[in-house]
Design a protein around this motif. Structure first.
Motif, PDB file in Angstrom:
ATOM      1  N   ASN A  54       0.821  -1.212   0.000  1.00  0.00           N
ATOM      2  CA  ASN A  54       0.000   0.000   0.000  1.00  0.00           C
ATOM      3  C   ASN A  54       0.858   1.266   0.000  1.00  0.00           C
ATOM      4  OD1 ASN A  54      -2.424   1.471   0.082  1.00  0.00           O
ATOM      5  ND2 ASN A  54      -2.428   1.566   2.320  1.00  0.00           N
ATOM      6  N   LYS A  55       0.194   2.368  -0.257  1.00  0.00           N
ATOM      7  CA  LYS A  55       0.795   3.712  -0.246  1.00  0.00           C
ATOM      8  C   LYS A  55       1.772   3.906  -1.393  1.00  0.00           C
ATOM      9  CE  LYS A  55       0.073   4.258   4.715  1.00  0.00           C
ATOM     10  NZ  LYS A  55       0.375   5.009   5.914  1.00  0.00           N
ATOM     11  N   ILE A  56       1.549   3.228  -2.524  1.00  0.00           N
ATOM     12  CA  ILE A  56       2.500   3.383  -3.636  1.00  0.00           C
ATOM     13  C   ILE A  56       2.496   4.810  -4.198  1.00  0.00           C
ATOM     14  CG2 ILE A  56       2.660   0.933  -4.339  1.00  0.00           C
ATOM     15  CD1 ILE A  56       0.687   1.567  -6.575  1.00  0.00           C
ATOM     16  N   SER A 100      -0.248  -1.026  12.522  1.00  0.00           N
ATOM     17  CA  SER A 100      -1.095   0.155  12.690  1.00  0.00           C
ATOM     18  C   SER A 100      -0.613   1.250  11.732  1.00  0.00           C
ATOM     19  CB  SER A 100      -1.015   0.647  14.133  1.00  0.00           C
ATOM     20  OG  SER A 100      -1.787   1.818  14.263  1.00  0.00           O
ATOM     21  N   GLY A 101      -1.550   1.826  11.005  1.00  0.00           N
ATOM     22  CA  GLY A 101      -1.193   2.902  10.087  1.00  0.00           C
ATOM     23  C   GLY A 101      -0.919   2.443   8.665  1.00  0.00           C
ATOM     24  N   ALA A 102      -0.941   1.145   8.428  1.00  0.00           N
ATOM     25  CA  ALA A 102      -0.663   0.627   7.082  1.00  0.00           C
ATOM     26  C   ALA A 102      -1.787   0.956   6.101  1.00  0.00           C
ATOM     27  CB  ALA A 102      -0.415  -0.880   7.132  1.00  0.00           C
ATOM     28  N   GLY A 103      -2.973   1.263   6.638  1.00  0.00           N
ATOM     29  CA  GLY A 103      -4.053   1.715   5.759  1.00  0.00           C
ATOM     30  C   GLY A 103      -5.215   0.741   5.594  1.00  0.00           C
ATOM     31  N   LYS A 104      -5.390  -0.145   6.562  1.00  0.00           N
ATOM     32  CA  LYS A 104      -6.468  -1.150   6.474  1.00  0.00           C
ATOM     33  C   LYS A 104      -7.845  -0.501   6.397  1.00  0.00           C
ATOM     34  CE  LYS A 104      -4.936  -2.786  10.377  1.00  0.00           C
ATOM     35  NZ  LYS A 104      -3.695  -1.990  10.519  1.00  0.00           N
ATOM     36  N   THR A 150     -10.227   6.650  10.482  1.00  0.00           N
ATOM     37  CA  THR A 150      -8.802   6.459  10.184  1.00  0.00           C
ATOM     38  C   THR A 150      -8.039   7.612  10.828  1.00  0.00           C
ATOM     39  OG1 THR A 150      -8.855   7.819   8.173  1.00  0.00           O
ATOM     40  CG2 THR A 150      -9.397   5.486   7.919  1.00  0.00           C
ATOM     41  N   ALA A 151      -6.717   7.484  10.937  1.00  0.00           N
ATOM     42  CA  ALA A 151      -5.954   8.600  11.514  1.00  0.00           C
ATOM     43  C   ALA A 151      -4.563   8.678  10.932  1.00  0.00           C
ATOM     44  CB  ALA A 151      -5.881   8.465  13.032  1.00  0.00           C
ATOM     45  N   GLU A 152      -4.045   9.890  10.945  1.00  0.00           N
ATOM     46  CA  GLU A 152      -2.693  10.156  10.470  1.00  0.00           C
ATOM     47  C   GLU A 152      -1.668   9.346  11.258  1.00  0.00           C
ATOM     48  OE1 GLU A 152      -1.938  12.662   8.088  1.00  0.00           O
ATOM     49  OE2 GLU A 152      -4.113  12.645   7.772  1.00  0.00           O
ATOM     50  N   GLN A 198      -1.578   5.059  14.963  1.00  0.00           N
ATOM     51  CA  GLN A 198      -2.012   5.443  16.311  1.00  0.00           C
ATOM     52  C   GLN A 198      -3.023   4.462  16.897  1.00  0.00           C
ATOM     53  OE1 GLN A 198      -2.132   9.501  17.089  1.00  0.00           O
ATOM     54  NE2 GLN A 198      -2.037  10.148  14.959  1.00  0.00           N
ATOM     55  N   HIS A 199      -3.075   3.285  16.348  1.00  0.00           N
ATOM     56  CA  HIS A 199      -4.030   2.266  16.798  1.00  0.00           C
ATOM     57  C   HIS A 199      -5.453   2.815  16.819  1.00  0.00           C
ATOM     58  CE1 HIS A 199      -1.063  -0.740  17.406  1.00  0.00           C
ATOM     59  NE2 HIS A 199      -0.282   0.195  17.885  1.00  0.00           N
ATOM     60  N   THR A 200      -5.836   3.258  15.657  1.00  0.00           N
ATOM     61  CA  THR A 200      -7.143   3.886  15.495  1.00  0.00           C
ATOM     62  C   THR A 200      -8.258   2.849  15.588  1.00  0.00           C
ATOM     63  OG1 THR A 200      -6.004   5.401  14.015  1.00  0.00           O
ATOM     64  CG2 THR A 200      -8.421   5.489  14.012  1.00  0.00           C
TER      65      THR A 200
HETATM   66  N1  LIG Z   1      -0.593   8.609   0.931  1.00  0.00           N
HETATM   67  C1  LIG Z   1      -1.315   7.577   1.346  1.00  0.00           C
HETATM   68  N2  LIG Z   1      -1.770   7.550   2.607  1.00  0.00           N
HETATM   69  C2  LIG Z   1      -2.497   6.475   2.997  1.00  0.00           C
HETATM   70  C3  LIG Z   1      -2.782   5.393   2.142  1.00  0.00           C
HETATM   71  N3  LIG Z   1      -3.505   4.487   2.829  1.00  0.00           N
HETATM   72  C4  LIG Z   1      -3.670   4.987   4.064  1.00  0.00           C
HETATM   73  N4  LIG Z   1      -3.071   6.189   4.183  1.00  0.00           N
HETATM   74  C5  LIG Z   1      -3.032   7.071   5.354  1.00  0.00           C
HETATM   75  O1  LIG Z   1      -2.403   6.375   6.417  1.00  0.00           O
HETATM   76  C6  LIG Z   1      -2.976   6.771   7.670  1.00  0.00           C
HETATM   77  C7  LIG Z   1      -3.391   5.524   8.455  1.00  0.00           C
HETATM   78  O2  LIG Z   1      -4.459   4.884   7.785  1.00  0.00           O
HETATM   79  P1  LIG Z   1      -5.518   3.950   8.548  1.00  0.00           P
HETATM   80  O3  LIG Z   1      -6.454   3.441   7.511  1.00  0.00           O
HETATM   81  O4  LIG Z   1      -6.068   4.630   9.737  1.00  0.00           O
HETATM   82  O5  LIG Z   1      -4.551   2.763   9.009  1.00  0.00           O
HETATM   83  P2  LIG Z   1      -4.972   1.383   9.749  1.00  0.00           P
HETATM   84  O6  LIG Z   1      -4.132   0.326   9.137  1.00  0.00           O
HETATM   85  O7  LIG Z   1      -6.429   1.196   9.726  1.00  0.00           O
HETATM   86  O8  LIG Z   1      -4.435   1.666  11.232  1.00  0.00           O
HETATM   87  P3  LIG Z   1      -4.969   1.077  12.669  1.00  0.00           P
HETATM   88  O9  LIG Z   1      -6.458   1.197  12.687  1.00  0.00           O
HETATM   89  O10 LIG Z   1      -4.301   1.947  13.657  1.00  0.00           O
HETATM   90  O11 LIG Z   1      -4.485  -0.337  12.732  1.00  0.00           O
HETATM   91  C8  LIG Z   1      -4.131   7.682   7.327  1.00  0.00           C
HETATM   92  O12 LIG Z   1      -3.688   9.009   7.483  1.00  0.00           O
HETATM   93  C9  LIG Z   1      -4.414   7.399   5.879  1.00  0.00           C
HETATM   94  O13 LIG Z   1      -4.963   8.497   5.181  1.00  0.00           O
HETATM   95  C10 LIG Z   1      -2.277   5.455   0.802  1.00  0.00           C
HETATM   96  O14 LIG Z   1      -2.452   4.553  -0.015  1.00  0.00           O
HETATM   97  N5  LIG Z   1      -1.545   6.560   0.482  1.00  0.00           N
END
Ligand SMILES: Nc1nc2c(ncn2[C@@H]2O[C@H](COP(=O)(O)OP(=O)(O)OP(=O)(O)O)[C@@H](O)[C@H]2O)c(=O)[nH]1
Ligand SMILES: [Mg+2]
Ligand SMILES: [Zn+2]
Length: 317
Positions: A129-131, A185-189, A204-206, A215-217
């Motif tokens: 993710n986040k490519i 956490s933060g990987a973007g699930k 979701t959170a930064e 941030q373990h959202t």
């Molecule tokens: N640039 C970019 N940011 C992303 C992408 N996917 C997620 N993010 C950002 O990464 C941050 C964390 O995303 P979440 O979806 O909250 O991550 P999560 O894996 O659900 O994290 P937890 O609920 O804490 O386990 C957020 O600010 C999203 O906007 C992406 O593909 N590109």
């Protein structure tokens, strides 16, 4: 009545009945499931039997039985090292979200996850993710990793949950199945689930600027019905998957490229360490098996788990 657990907070369970109604339920008595010492007796994905208890104006369900699980994914509990926590059960497939940075996903984490999925016979896919945030060097790294894992047999897709890039490909794989998203956490699930199903508006959170980690959202696993056929389970970010009670001789079997070579090892109980005429070691020298995979394997085998244990699951601060 029968139903499926969609959410569990530890004391309350949200159960969807076979007729499609959601009920808040509690559990009755103690559930002891053979062979698993788990901190949560009932997990998301469980098929349960429950009855409705009318207490005054309130309608509360009481779960009194649980059907045998087809499979489940666990993590070790934080404080009680012998105990485990079931993240979700009855899965058709699992997706691991991998990010090169913010947060960094370590190879050993990927390999533990894949071995866990193999151990429970659950097909696994890697989503890089986040490519949208990577430079050329990082994109090269993604390509390298994707090729490494594809060669072993895993489906790998580079995606951006933010821009929607390749999310369609993920949707196709999810069609008709119950899937789980896992990752740090933060990987973007949660962001990815929102990209697939915007109406869900999951929180979701930064990434924290201080620690460059999530941030373990998401704090509890939760299942959602999709507008196409299929269900998705969002999970809290974890730092490690527990493969409990895995015998030493078994671990290599959960590394498919090692398993394929096992028949060529001199000893049929070869641990691929210092045994003579080991096909895995030979393949390692010929670059047919990668060092990163081998290192992860040795780490799992020798129980080099100190970091892994203490660093297991960042609790919500
Ligand atoms: N640039 C970019 N940011 C992303 C992408 N996917 C997620 N993010 C950002 O990464 C941050 C964390 O995303 P979440 O979806 O909250 O991550 P999560 O894996 O659900 O994290 P937890 O609920 O804490 O386990 C957020 O600010 C999203 O906007 C992406 O593909 N590109
Ligand atoms: Mg989340
Ligand atoms: Zn061997």
């Amino acid at each position: 009545m029968k139903g499926t657990v969609y959410k569990s907070t530890g004391s309350w369970y949200t159960v969807k009945s076979t007729e499609g109604t959601f009920y808040d339920c509690r559990i009755k008595g103690k559930f002891r499931i053979k062979g698993i010492k788990s901190t949560n007796p009932i997990a998301v994905g469980d098929e349960v039997e429950f009855e409705i208890d009318e207490a005054g104006d309130e309608t509360v369900g009481v779960i009194w039985a649980i059907e045998a699980r087809r499979n489940y994914i666990i993590r070790k509990s934080v404080n009680l090292s012998k105990q485990t926590h079931i993240i979700a059960s009855n899965l058709d497939q699992v997706f691991l979200l991998v990010t090169l940075n913010n947060p960094k996903t370590y190879p050993v984490f990927i390999d533990r996850f894949l071995a866990t999925a193999e151990a429970y016979g659950i097909p696994a896919t890697l989503l890089f993710n986040k490519i949208d945030t990577y430079d050329m060097t990082e994109l090269g790294e993604v390509k390298y990793l994707a090729e490494l894992y594809r060669a072993i047999g895993y489906t790998c897709i580079g995606i951006s949950a933010k821009t929607g890039k390749n999310v369609d490909q993920v949707k196709i794989l999810m069609n008709g199945k119950t899937s789980m998203f896992a990752g740090n956490s933060g990987a973007g699930k949660s962001t990815l689930i929102n990209a697939i199903e915007p109406r869900l508006e999951i929180k979701t959170a930064e990434i924290s600027e201080q620690h460059l980690q999530g941030q373990h959202t998401t704090t509890f696993a939760e299942m959602y019905d999709l507008s196409f056929e299929g269900r998705i389970i969002d999970t809290p970010g974890i730092k490690g998957f527990g493969v409990v009670d895995m015998k030493k001789e078994e671990i290599g079997d959960y590394f498919p490229e090692f398993f394929a070579l096992k028949g060529d090892c001199k000893f049929n109980n070869c641990l691929h360490l210092d045994e003579p005429n080991c096909a895995v070691k030979k393949a390692l020298e010929n670059d047919q098996v990668t060092w990163s995979r081998y290192k992860s394997y040795v780490q799992m085998l020798t129980g080099e788990e100190e970091n892994y244990r203490t660093d297991l699951f960042g609790e919500k601060k």
